[in-house]
Design a protein around this motif. Structure first.
Motif, PDB file in Angstrom:
ATOM      1  N   HIS A 179       4.949   4.817   5.837  1.00  0.00           N
ATOM      2  CA  HIS A 179       5.089   6.225   6.151  1.00  0.00           C
ATOM      3  C   HIS A 179       4.974   7.330   5.032  1.00  0.00           C
ATOM      4  N   LEU A 180       5.325   6.673   4.093  1.00  0.00           N
ATOM      5  CA  LEU A 180       5.734   7.593   2.851  1.00  0.00           C
ATOM      6  C   LEU A 180       4.334   8.101   2.096  1.00  0.00           C
ATOM      7  N   PRO A 181       4.749   9.629   1.789  1.00  0.00           N
ATOM      8  CA  PRO A 181       3.405  10.016   1.057  1.00  0.00           C
ATOM      9  C   PRO A 181       3.490   9.901  -0.382  1.00  0.00           C
ATOM     10  N   ALA A 182       2.297   9.161  -1.091  1.00  0.00           N
ATOM     11  CA  ALA A 182       2.285   8.732  -2.098  1.00  0.00           C
ATOM     12  C   ALA A 182       2.706   9.737  -3.376  1.00  0.00           C
ATOM     13  N   ALA A 183       2.115  10.963  -2.997  1.00  0.00           N
ATOM     14  CA  ALA A 183       2.321  12.064  -4.043  1.00  0.00           C
ATOM     15  C   ALA A 183       3.700  12.067  -4.193  1.00  0.00           C
ATOM     16  N   ALA A 192      -7.339  -4.970 -17.265  1.00  0.00           N
ATOM     17  CA  ALA A 192      -7.563  -3.923 -18.058  1.00  0.00           C
ATOM     18  C   ALA A 192      -7.414  -2.230 -17.649  1.00  0.00           C
ATOM     19  N   ARG A 193      -8.048  -2.139 -16.264  1.00  0.00           N
ATOM     20  CA  ARG A 193      -7.424  -0.919 -15.584  1.00  0.00           C
ATOM     21  C   ARG A 193      -6.092  -0.746 -15.155  1.00  0.00           C
ATOM     22  N   ALA A 194      -5.476  -1.763 -14.782  1.00  0.00           N
ATOM     23  CA  ALA A 194      -3.942  -1.951 -14.479  1.00  0.00           C
ATOM     24  C   ALA A 194      -3.277  -1.307 -15.682  1.00  0.00           C
ATOM     25  N   SER A 230       4.220  -5.992   3.206  1.00  0.00           N
ATOM     26  CA  SER A 230       3.091  -5.264   3.538  1.00  0.00           C
ATOM     27  C   SER A 230       3.124  -3.716   3.795  1.00  0.00           C
ATOM     28  N   MET A 231       2.700  -2.811   3.062  1.00  0.00           N
ATOM     29  CA  MET A 231       2.601  -1.296   3.272  1.00  0.00           C
ATOM     30  C   MET A 231       1.164  -0.914   3.709  1.00  0.00           C
ATOM     31  N   VAL A 232       0.589  -1.730   4.294  1.00  0.00           N
ATOM     32  CA  VAL A 232      -1.099  -1.682   4.444  1.00  0.00           C
ATOM     33  C   VAL A 232      -1.113  -1.254   5.731  1.00  0.00           C
ATOM     34  N   GLY A 292      -1.695  -2.273  -7.217  1.00  0.00           N
ATOM     35  CA  GLY A 292      -0.715  -1.466  -7.625  1.00  0.00           C
ATOM     36  C   GLY A 292      -1.304   0.056  -8.151  1.00  0.00           C
ATOM     37  N   THR A 293      -2.617  -0.134  -8.668  1.00  0.00           N
ATOM     38  CA  THR A 293      -3.001   1.036  -9.371  1.00  0.00           C
ATOM     39  C   THR A 293      -3.240   2.213  -8.401  1.00  0.00           C
ATOM     40  N   GLY A 294      -3.282   2.140  -7.210  1.00  0.00           N
ATOM     41  CA  GLY A 294      -3.665   3.319  -6.239  1.00  0.00           C
ATOM     42  C   GLY A 294      -2.457   4.133  -6.053  1.00  0.00           C
ATOM     43  N   PRO A 295      -2.668   5.308  -5.463  1.00  0.00           N
ATOM     44  CA  PRO A 295      -1.503   6.133  -5.317  1.00  0.00           C
ATOM     45  C   PRO A 295      -0.453   5.362  -4.651  1.00  0.00           C
ATOM     46  N   ALA A 296      -0.643   4.727  -3.656  1.00  0.00           N
ATOM     47  CA  ALA A 296       0.518   4.209  -2.805  1.00  0.00           C
ATOM     48  C   ALA A 296       1.363   3.116  -3.592  1.00  0.00           C
ATOM     49  N   GLY A 297       0.531   2.214  -4.676  1.00  0.00           N
ATOM     50  CA  GLY A 297       1.223   1.230  -5.293  1.00  0.00           C
ATOM     51  C   GLY A 297       1.931   1.878  -6.452  1.00  0.00           C
ATOM     52  N   GLY A 349      -0.462  -4.940 -10.229  1.00  0.00           N
ATOM     53  CA  GLY A 349      -1.475  -5.429 -10.210  1.00  0.00           C
ATOM     54  C   GLY A 349      -2.780  -4.736  -9.933  1.00  0.00           C
ATOM     55  N   SER A 350      -3.826  -5.308 -10.363  1.00  0.00           N
ATOM     56  CA  SER A 350      -5.315  -4.897 -10.004  1.00  0.00           C
ATOM     57  C   SER A 350      -6.167  -5.918 -10.260  1.00  0.00           C
ATOM     58  N   ARG A 351      -7.391  -5.950  -9.721  1.00  0.00           N
ATOM     59  CA  ARG A 351      -8.480  -6.716  -9.870  1.00  0.00           C
ATOM     60  C   ARG A 351      -8.955  -6.999 -11.159  1.00  0.00           C
ATOM     61  N   ASP A 352      -8.661  -5.886 -11.771  1.00  0.00           N
ATOM     62  CA  ASP A 352      -8.847  -5.590 -13.365  1.00  0.00           C
ATOM     63  C   ASP A 352      -7.641  -5.438 -14.110  1.00  0.00           C
ATOM     64  N   VAL A 393       1.966  -5.513  -0.976  1.00  0.00           N
ATOM     65  CA  VAL A 393       0.427  -5.485  -0.698  1.00  0.00           C
ATOM     66  C   VAL A 393       0.219  -4.051  -0.573  1.00  0.00           C
ATOM     67  N   ALA A 394      -0.444  -3.367  -1.443  1.00  0.00           N
ATOM     68  CA  ALA A 394      -0.985  -2.114  -1.611  1.00  0.00           C
ATOM     69  C   ALA A 394      -2.326  -1.765  -1.707  1.00  0.00           C
ATOM     70  N   THR A 395      -2.960  -2.700  -1.124  1.00  0.00           N
ATOM     71  CA  THR A 395      -4.615  -2.583  -1.000  1.00  0.00           C
ATOM     72  C   THR A 395      -5.173  -1.749   0.107  1.00  0.00           C
ATOM     73  N   PRO A 396      -6.176  -1.251   0.068  1.00  0.00           N
ATOM     74  CA  PRO A 396      -6.759  -0.760   1.504  1.00  0.00           C
ATOM     75  C   PRO A 396      -6.876  -1.993   2.464  1.00  0.00           C
ATOM     76  N   GLU A 412      -8.629 -10.522   1.871  1.00  0.00           N
ATOM     77  CA  GLU A 412      -9.502 -10.843   0.686  1.00  0.00           C
ATOM     78  C   GLU A 412      -8.692 -11.144  -0.609  1.00  0.00           C
ATOM     79  N   THR A 413      -7.479  -9.910  -0.814  1.00  0.00           N
ATOM     80  CA  THR A 413      -6.974 -10.258  -2.113  1.00  0.00           C
ATOM     81  C   THR A 413      -5.768 -11.310  -1.927  1.00  0.00           C
ATOM     82  N   VAL A 414      -5.078 -11.550  -0.744  1.00  0.00           N
ATOM     83  CA  VAL A 414      -4.042 -12.362  -0.618  1.00  0.00           C
ATOM     84  C   VAL A 414      -4.443 -13.943  -0.534  1.00  0.00           C
TER      85      VAL A 414
HETATM   86  N1  LIG Z   1      -1.662   6.724   0.067  1.00  0.00           N
HETATM   87  C1  LIG Z   1      -0.632   6.777   0.519  1.00  0.00           C
HETATM   88  O1  LIG Z   1       0.181   8.121   0.664  1.00  0.00           O
HETATM   89  C2  LIG Z   1       0.101   5.797   1.236  1.00  0.00           C
HETATM   90  C3  LIG Z   1       1.513   5.450   1.852  1.00  0.00           C
HETATM   91  C4  LIG Z   1       1.857   4.529   2.426  1.00  0.00           C
HETATM   92  C5  LIG Z   1       0.920   3.164   2.424  1.00  0.00           C
HETATM   93  N2  LIG Z   1      -0.348   3.242   2.283  1.00  0.00           N
HETATM   94  C6  LIG Z   1      -1.179   2.318   2.496  1.00  0.00           C
HETATM   95  O2  LIG Z   1      -1.015   1.664   0.971  1.00  0.00           O
HETATM   96  C7  LIG Z   1      -2.588   1.275   0.770  1.00  0.00           C
HETATM   97  C8  LIG Z   1      -2.984   1.706  -0.371  1.00  0.00           C
HETATM   98  O3  LIG Z   1      -3.129   2.864  -0.301  1.00  0.00           O
HETATM   99  P1  LIG Z   1      -3.593   3.769  -1.512  1.00  0.00           P
HETATM  100  O4  LIG Z   1      -4.069   5.063  -0.993  1.00  0.00           O
HETATM  101  O5  LIG Z   1      -3.196   3.286  -2.704  1.00  0.00           O
HETATM  102  O6  LIG Z   1      -5.423   3.041  -1.478  1.00  0.00           O
HETATM  103  P2  LIG Z   1      -6.409   2.913  -2.607  1.00  0.00           P
HETATM  104  O7  LIG Z   1      -6.063   4.068  -3.810  1.00  0.00           O
HETATM  105  O8  LIG Z   1      -8.000   3.263  -1.781  1.00  0.00           O
HETATM  106  O9  LIG Z   1      -6.359   1.252  -3.022  1.00  0.00           O
HETATM  107  C9  LIG Z   1      -5.352   0.922  -3.784  1.00  0.00           C
HETATM  108  C10 LIG Z   1      -5.604   0.005  -4.742  1.00  0.00           C
HETATM  109  O10 LIG Z   1      -6.387  -1.293  -4.163  1.00  0.00           O
HETATM  110  C11 LIG Z   1      -7.447  -1.795  -4.988  1.00  0.00           C
HETATM  111  N3  LIG Z   1      -8.605  -1.963  -4.074  1.00  0.00           N
HETATM  112  C12 LIG Z   1      -9.274  -1.056  -3.555  1.00  0.00           C
HETATM  113  N4  LIG Z   1     -10.123  -1.554  -2.706  1.00  0.00           N
HETATM  114  C13 LIG Z   1     -10.123  -2.901  -2.678  1.00  0.00           C
HETATM  115  C14 LIG Z   1     -10.613  -4.168  -2.235  1.00  0.00           C
HETATM  116  N5  LIG Z   1     -11.540  -3.964  -1.275  1.00  0.00           N
HETATM  117  N6  LIG Z   1     -10.173  -5.357  -2.125  1.00  0.00           N
HETATM  118  C15 LIG Z   1      -8.974  -5.017  -3.038  1.00  0.00           C
HETATM  119  N7  LIG Z   1      -8.569  -4.381  -3.775  1.00  0.00           N
HETATM  120  C16 LIG Z   1      -9.000  -3.329  -3.625  1.00  0.00           C
HETATM  121  C17 LIG Z   1      -7.790  -0.915  -6.192  1.00  0.00           C
HETATM  122  O11 LIG Z   1      -7.129  -0.973  -7.220  1.00  0.00           O
HETATM  123  P3  LIG Z   1      -8.132  -2.032  -8.256  1.00  0.00           P
HETATM  124  O12 LIG Z   1      -9.247  -1.556  -8.400  1.00  0.00           O
HETATM  125  O13 LIG Z   1      -7.272  -1.625  -9.648  1.00  0.00           O
HETATM  126  O14 LIG Z   1      -7.968  -3.501  -8.085  1.00  0.00           O
HETATM  127  C18 LIG Z   1      -7.019   0.661  -5.560  1.00  0.00           C
HETATM  128  O15 LIG Z   1      -6.481   1.301  -6.749  1.00  0.00           O
HETATM  129  C19 LIG Z   1      -3.318   1.332   2.205  1.00  0.00           C
HETATM  130  O16 LIG Z   1      -3.388   0.114   3.007  1.00  0.00           O
HETATM  131  C20 LIG Z   1      -2.561   2.469   2.703  1.00  0.00           C
HETATM  132  O17 LIG Z   1      -2.694   2.568   4.068  1.00  0.00           O
HETATM  133  C21 LIG Z   1      -0.710   4.245   1.520  1.00  0.00           C
END
Ligand SMILES: NC(=O)c1ccc[n+]([C@@H]2O[C@H](COP(=O)([O-])OP(=O)(O)OC[C@H]3O[C@@H](n4cnc5c(N)ncnc54)[C@H](OP(=O)(O)O)[C@@H]3O)[C@@H](O)[C@H]2O)c1
Length: 216
Positions: free
Chosen positions: A135-139, A36-38, A94-96, A9-14, A31-34, A69-72, A78-80
């Motif tokens: 399909h949602l733009p995170a920003a 403290a980072r979260a 899943s938004m992956v 959840g720490t990435g832009p999407a989450g 949630g995060s793997r870390d 689930v909002a990881t790459p 590997e996360t789940v």
């Molecule tokens: N960005 C968008 O606009 C958008 C919109 C809709 C859907 N999505 C989808 O949502 C997902 C996340 O997008 P995002 O742009 O937020 O991605 P991201 O910033 O690259 O990753 C999100 C978070 O996942 C964790 N992470 C990174 N690599 C990992 C790994 N190898 N294993 C487990 N956790 C890992 C990191 O958190 P920690 O380091 O804190 O664990 C990171 O902050 C993607 O699948 C993307 O296709 C994105």
């Protein structure tokens, strides 16, 4: 839905989903793997919300009623997998999207089970998998003043789980849930994200999807 956890959840999407859920009054565990980072990420977000957001380890986020689930894509299984028991019988959204960069375009990847939602369903056989938010733009999601009014296409084989997620989405400011159908459609939904992102790259924009002509 009282609590929602977001894995990765720490990435832009989450973060974008977390802000809109919390604005709807939900308690969100980011949630995060870390852990403290979260904590740090949530502290830095400083968005006024009516619910609450808390930074935690992914393991704690997985204890929520509904888990997103909002990881790459290449970190999702590997996360789940270690959380399989915690996620059993839960709704897992899943938004992956599995995509790779090809010049100025995004190219959808072919997956053994047709989609990332399908891959997650295989890894979590006792969970109720729903695909949404692709399909949602995170920003625009994280910025509550962006004026976002977007459709969120939902897919899943469990109709009751789909309806629960649709209700949650309809409560999030600026979003409207549109149920498409079963998990068989997830590959097409996810692949279309590559088109959406490529359009945004080409037009230097943060466009989003709206579906007109549907009954309210
Ligand atoms: N960005 C968008 O606009 C958008 C919109 C809709 C859907 N999505 C989808 O949502 C997902 C996340 O997008 P995002 O742009 O937020 O991605 P991201 O910033 O690259 O990753 C999100 C978070 O996942 C964790 N992470 C990174 N690599 C990992 C790994 N190898 N294993 C487990 N956790 C890992 C990191 O958190 P920690 O380091 O804190 O664990 C990171 O902050 C993607 O699948 C993307 O296709 C994105």
């Amino acid at each position: 839905m009282s609590t929602v956890g977001i894995l990765g959840g720490t990435g832009p999407a989450g973060r974008g989903v977390a802000v809109r859920l919390a604005s709807a009054g939900t308690e969100v565990l980011v949630g995060s793997r870390d852990a403290a980072r979260a904590l740090e990420v949530v502290r830095s977000m400083a968005v006024p919300v009516s619910g609450s957001m808390r930074g935690v380890a992914n393991e704690e986020a997985a204890t929520c009623d509904l888990v997103i689930v909002a990881t790459p894509w290449d970190g999702a299984i590997e996360t789940v997998s270690p959380l399989r028991d915690a996620l059993a019988s839960k709704i897992v959204v899943s938004m992956v999207n599995a995509m790779m960069r090809g010049g100025r375009e995004l190219i959808p990847l072919s997956l053994a089970r047709g989609s990332m939602a399908g891959q997650l369903a295989s890894a979590l056989p006792a969970s109720r998998i729903v695909g949404a938010f692709h399909h949602l733009p995170a920003a625009h999601m994280e910025d509550m003043d962006s004026g976002l009014v977007a459709a969120v296409v939902l897919v899943g084989d469990d109709a009751a789980a789909r309806d629960v997620v649709a209700d949650v989405i309809d409560g999030m400011p600026g979003l409207r849930a549109v149920v498409a159908g079963s998990l068989a459609l997830a590959g097409a939904v996810e692949a279309f994200t590559a088109v959406c992102v490529t359009i945004n790259i080409r037009h230097k924009a943060h466009s989003y999807l709206r579906l007109e002509g549907l009954p309210r």
